[in-house]
Design a protein around this motif. Sequence first.
Motif, short mmCIF file in Angstrom:
data_model
loop_
_atom_site.label_atom_id
_atom_site.label_comp_id
_atom_site.label_asym_id
_atom_site.label_seq_id
_atom_site.Cartn_x
_atom_site.Cartn_y
_atom_site.Cartn_z
N LYS A 170 8.56 -0.65 -10.31
CA LYS A 170 9.33 -1.63 -9.54
C LYS A 170 8.72 -3.01 -9.66
O LYS A 170 9.43 -4.01 -9.73
CB LYS A 170 9.34 -1.22 -8.07
N PHE A 219 0.84 -1.19 0.00
CA PHE A 219 0.00 0.00 0.00
C PHE A 219 0.88 1.24 0.00
O PHE A 219 1.88 1.31 0.70
CB PHE A 219 -0.88 -0.04 1.24
N TYR A 220 0.51 2.22 -0.84
CA TYR A 220 1.25 3.48 -0.85
C TYR A 220 0.34 4.59 -0.32
O TYR A 220 -0.63 4.95 -0.98
CB TYR A 220 1.71 3.80 -2.27
N PRO A 221 0.63 5.09 0.88
CA PRO A 221 -0.28 6.08 1.45
C PRO A 221 -0.19 7.42 0.73
O PRO A 221 0.91 7.93 0.51
CB PRO A 221 0.20 6.21 2.89
N PHE A 224 7.51 4.12 -8.49
CA PHE A 224 7.17 3.12 -7.49
C PHE A 224 6.45 1.95 -8.13
O PHE A 224 6.60 0.80 -7.72
CB PHE A 224 6.26 3.79 -6.45
#
Lengths: 289, 272
Positions: free
Chosen positions: B68, B10-12, B65
Motif C-alpha cells: 500500500k 504500526f501493524y500489531p 499491507f
Amino acid sequence: MSIILDKVNFSYSQETAYKIQALKDINLKIEDGEFIGIIGHTGSGKSTLIQHLNGLVKATSGGIYFNGQDIYDEDFNMKELRSKVGLVFQYPEHQLFETTIFDDVCFGPKNLGLDKKTVELRAYEALRSVGFPEALYFQSPFDLSGGQKRRVAIAGVLAMKPEVLILDEPTAGLDPAGRDEILDLISKMHKELAITVILVSHSMEDVAKYVDRIIVMNQGSVMYDGTPKEVFRQYKYLEEVGLAAPQVTYLMHELHEKGLPVNLDATTVEEAKESILCALRNNEAKRLQ
Amino acid sequence: MIRDITIGQFYPADSVIHKLDPRVKLFATMIYIIALFVFKGILGLGIITLFLAGIIRMSKVPFKFMTKGLKAIVLLLIITSVFNLLATPGDIVFWKWGSLQITDKGIINSVLMTIRLVYLILGTSLMTLTTTPNQLTDGLETALKPLNKINVPVHSIAMMMSIALRFIPILIEETDKIMKAQMARGADFESGNLIQKAKSMVPLLVPLFVSAFRRAEDLAMAMEARCYNGGEGRTKMKPLKYGKCDYISYGVVVGFLVLVIVAAVLLPFPQG
C-alpha cells in the motif's frame, strides 16, 4: 417521507487487523415528524448509524431507502439527500471557518446552488430560529462562547431547510443551563418547523423529557425500540449495558416496592410528582375510611 | 483515501521482529540502506532480496499491507526509471533521438534504480510497521545520546518527533470529521478545476488549523502541569535493554553487509 434501513451492516477498516464491526443488521423505519432519541454508551455505533442516514458513510451491506428511493443507486442525488437530511456533528463549533457568523451560516445554502438573496434570507431565518442575538451576526464566530458557537453551527445546518434534523450529542460539554437551552430549542424547532428530529445522546434524562421514541443501541445492534415508557420499563437490562434509566424511574420502583401504589411508567419529574401525590392522597383517604 | 498512508503506521503482530530492540532495528535499517546502494551484480541483489523476504516473512505483517505504501511513490518510480532509461550513455546504443538514447547501461540502471527504490520503501516501512512510534523515538534518543555532548538537544528532538508522530492519526481523524461535517453542509471536495478545488479546501483547512493550535496549547499546558521541563534527570518506565535475540540480530545484520560487499567484489556482473 420516511427513511428505511434494511439489514444495514458496517465495519471499519475492512480486511485489516483493525477491523471493527460497528453496525450489525440494523432494521429501522423512521417516519415523518417523529422525535427520536438514539441512546447507547460510547462506541455502541450511534454516530456511525446516523452518518449512514445522509450517505456520508456507505454501508458494507444492506440498503437504505429515503422516501422509497435507494440511496445507493447510481443515479441517486447525494447532494439533495444531504440537504434534506441535516446532520449536526458532535462539537459542531469546530467546523466554523468563515470570517463572520452570517457567512458561515450561508455556507450550506450556498452549496445548494441557490441565488444570493435566497441564501441570505435562509441564513437570516435560521439564525433567528435558533434565537441568536442579531447584534452579533457580523462578528467572528471564533470570539463566541461555546454555547453560542453551537447555536451558530446548528443554524448552519438549519439554513439548508432539512426535512430531517439529526443532532449528535448536541449537549456535550455544555453546562446545565446551556444544555436545557439547546434541548428546549430543538424541541421548539421540532414543533414549529414540523421536521423529523433525531437526537443522539447517552443521557437518558435529556432524552426522556423530549422524545416520543427511543432507540437503544448496544454493540452495534438495536437493543430496544419503543416509547420512553416501554424502554425504561427495562431499566434493569439497561444497567447491564452501561446505561441508566432516569432517576425518577428508580424512585418510582423503590416506592412501589415499599408499598406505595405509584405509576411505574412515570419518566419525568412532573409525572412522578403527580403520581406520588395522587398515591399519597389515595392512601390518606383509605386510612380515614 | 487518507487511510492508505502506511508510513509511520504500526501493524500489531506477535513476531520476533516486533520484539527486537528498536536500536537494533534502526541499525539494521541503516545497514540495509547502505547495502542497497553498494551492492553490485545479480548475486548481491539476490542476497538482499533473500534477506528482505526472510524478514518480511518473520515479521508476520501481510505483504499486501506493505505494498500500500508503494502506491504513493508510483509516479516517482516512473519518472526515475524513464530518466535513467533515456539519459544514460552506454556502449551499445539501441535507439537514439536527439540527446535521448536507450543504451545497455540505461536499461540496467533504470531497472536497478526502480528495484532500489521499491526495496527502500519496503524495508523502511517494515521498520515502522513493526515498531511503535514510541519505541522508535525511544531507540533514537538512546542511540543519539552521545550527541548531547556537542549541545545537540537530543531529548527535545526525540520528544518533538514522538509528539508529531502521535498527532498524525489524530489529525487524520480530525480531517475526516471536519470533511464529513462540511460535506453534510453540501461541501464538495472532489469536482471542479484546480482553483475551485483549492478554494473548497478553505472550509477544511481553517477548522483544522484552529483545532491543531488548540490541541498544541492544551498539550503544552498538560505537560507543564505535570512538571515537564525537558530531559534532564528524567528516568524511563521501560528502559531499553538488549536481549539475546538483539545480539544475534546485530551479528546477522553485519554478516549480511559483509556478504553483500563480498558479492560486489567477486561477481559485479552485470554492472561492471
